[in-house]
Write a protein that holds these residues in place. Structure first.
Motif: not given
Ligand SMILES: Cc1cc2nc3c(=O)[nH]c(=O)nc-3n(C[C@H](O)[C@H](O)[C@H](O)COP(=O)(O)O)c2cc1C
Length: 210
Positions: A6-28
């Motif tokens: 059982h492992r705890k997961v740390l997601i280090l997310f980096a997107h400099p323009a999330l307001q324009h994101s189509r895909v990552n915005r949904k993935l997160i």
């Protein structure tokens, strides 16, 4: 090494323009509500790039799986993730004779690319596979005595339909949950080209992965 923990997961997310994101915005979407998962948005936390090294090292120490989640930018990681690496992975802490803070932790990338999957091959226009392009990260993991896994990859983002993005979102969550529940065989995953393929043949989502 025990591969099903059982492992705890740390997601280090980096997107400099999330307001324009189509895909990552949904993935997160919804990741911050999943048990055993810490979602950490680097650009949101450090808009001025002044990274709190002590805090980041504490976060790393509290988790067993580290995810670099980002769009592929110029065949590499967005700038803040490089800055994070340069500052946080200190000699004597992350690597070097005394540096064992990350030993046996798991590291992988979650990556979206504009280019299609077939472009990431020796005979494709990008010439290298995604895993090959990630060699500096893989080697970093090795130096820090971590276990490196292949990327969870989402290719061809420009024309991707919302239904397919949602399918990837579900696949991603299944993989993350498998880590937290001790259902993922790390040694098996390490040999794959893409972490996506770990779901092939499992009961849930066997057919919808490729
Ligand atoms: C500065 C920049 C560099 C990029 N470099 C690449 C690249 O090297 N390879 C690629 O396939 N796509 C590249 N792209 C496309 C992005 O990866 C793509 O737009 C992103 O994954 C889409 O996710 P999003 O909707 O969350 O922004 C680049 C985009 C930008 C803005």
């Amino acid at each position: 090494m025990e591969t099903r923990l059982h492992r705890k997961v740390l997601i280090l997310f980096a997107h400099p323009a999330l307001q324009h994101s189509r895909v990552n915005r949904k993935l997160i979407a919804g990741l911050d509500r999943l048990e055993g998962i810490t979602f950490h948005d680097l650009y949101e936390n450090y808009p001025d790039f002044y990274i709190d090294v002590e805090r980041e090292q504490e976060l790393l120490s509290e988790h067993e799986v580290i995810v670099f989640h980002h769009p592929l930018y110029w065949y590499s990681i967005p700038a803040i993730l490089k800055e994070w690496q340069d500052l946080v992975l200190e000699h004597g802490w992350a690597y070097g004779h005394e540096g064992r803070a990350l030993q046996n932790k798991v590291l992988f990338n979650t990556i979206t690319t504009g280019g299609p999957e077939r472009a990431y091959a020796a005979d494709g226009y990008n010439h290298y596979t995604l895993r090959q392009l990630l060699a500096p990260i893989e080697q970093t993991a090795w130096l820090c005595r971590m276990t490196y896994l292949p990327p969870f990859a989402v290719h061809g983002t420009h024309l991707m339909q919302p239904e397919l993005i949602d399918e990837y979102r579900q696949q991603y969550q299944r993989i993350l949950k498998a880590f937290t529940r001790g259902e993922l065989e790390v040694e098996q995953a390490a040999g794959l080209e893409r972490l996506n393929d770990i779901l092939v043949g499992t009961q849930k989502g066997a057919s919808d992965v490729r």
